[in-house]
Design a protein around this motif. Structure first.
Motif, short mmCIF file in Angstrom:
data_model
loop_
_atom_site.label_atom_id
_atom_site.label_comp_id
_atom_site.label_asym_id
_atom_site.label_seq_id
_atom_site.Cartn_x
_atom_site.Cartn_y
_atom_site.Cartn_z
N HIS A 13 0.75 -1.18 0.00
CA HIS A 13 0.07 0.04 0.10
C HIS A 13 1.01 1.43 -0.13
O HIS A 13 1.95 1.52 0.91
N SER A 14 0.96 2.13 -0.95
CA SER A 14 1.61 3.29 -1.13
C SER A 14 0.79 4.50 -0.26
O SER A 14 -0.29 4.66 -0.41
N PRO A 15 2.01 5.22 0.59
CA PRO A 15 1.29 5.99 1.34
C PRO A 15 0.72 7.23 0.37
O PRO A 15 1.02 7.39 -0.79
N PRO A 16 -0.22 8.21 0.89
CA PRO A 16 -0.50 9.48 0.02
C PRO A 16 0.52 10.28 -0.07
O PRO A 16 1.35 10.45 0.75
N MET A 17 0.59 10.78 -1.36
CA MET A 17 1.68 11.61 -1.54
C MET A 17 1.14 12.60 -2.57
O MET A 17 1.93 12.83 -3.61
N GLY A 18 -0.23 12.82 -2.53
CA GLY A 18 -0.62 13.87 -3.53
C GLY A 18 -0.49 15.38 -3.06
O GLY A 18 -0.68 16.40 -4.10
N THR A 19 0.20 15.73 -2.01
CA THR A 19 0.61 16.94 -1.62
C THR A 19 1.86 16.74 -1.34
O THR A 19 2.39 15.85 -1.11
N VAL A 20 2.55 18.00 -1.23
CA VAL A 20 4.06 18.01 -0.88
C VAL A 20 4.11 17.72 0.62
O VAL A 20 5.17 17.17 1.03
N ALA A 21 3.18 18.21 1.44
CA ALA A 21 3.04 17.98 2.89
C ALA A 21 2.95 16.31 2.85
O ALA A 21 3.56 15.67 3.78
N GLU A 22 2.12 15.93 2.34
CA GLU A 22 1.99 14.23 2.40
C GLU A 22 3.40 13.68 2.03
O GLU A 22 3.91 12.51 2.30
N LEU A 23 3.98 14.05 0.83
CA LEU A 23 5.18 13.54 0.28
C LEU A 23 6.29 13.48 1.39
O LEU A 23 7.30 12.70 1.68
N ARG A 24 6.45 14.86 2.11
CA ARG A 24 7.28 15.03 3.25
C ARG A 24 7.08 14.02 4.28
O ARG A 24 8.26 13.54 4.92
N SER A 25 5.90 13.69 4.68
CA SER A 25 5.59 12.73 5.61
C SER A 25 6.06 11.23 4.95
O SER A 25 6.63 10.75 5.87
#
Length: 96
Positions: A11-23
């Motif tokens: 399961h890929s983590p959410p990465m739709g925003t820069v904040a989610e990518l940072r997380s």
């Protein structure tokens, strides 16, 4: 656009925003990935959306690669292991 790797059911983590990518980078990336991502974004001209998108895609790809067991196995192989495999394959090809 580059092809994305196939994933082995992870399961890929959410990465739709820069904040989610940072997380995702802080959880799934290498220890230096988040700092490198921030440094690249800081150095980028934010009006150059193509370049910003390339940076984001590259780091998103790193997270996805870390979740793909085959990719992790491939990038953690030693040079000696890869060399031995190439020698075996060359010998098999030469023996045909």
């Amino acid at each position: 656009m580059t092809a994305q790797p196939e994933h082995s059911g992870a399961h890929s983590p959410p990465m739709g925003t820069v904040a989610e990518l940072r997380s995702a980078l802080s959880t799934w990336g290498l220890p230096e990935d988040l700092a490198a991502f921030e440094a690249e974004l800081d150095a980028a001209d934010l009006d150059d959306l193509t370049h910003v998108r390339e940076i984001i895609q590259a780091y998103r790809h790193r997270v996805l690669m870390r979740q793909d067991l085959q990719a992790v196995a491939a990038i953690t192989r030693t040079a000696d292991d890869v060399e031995a495999e190439l020698r075996r394959k060359l010998q098999e090809t030469a023996g045909r």
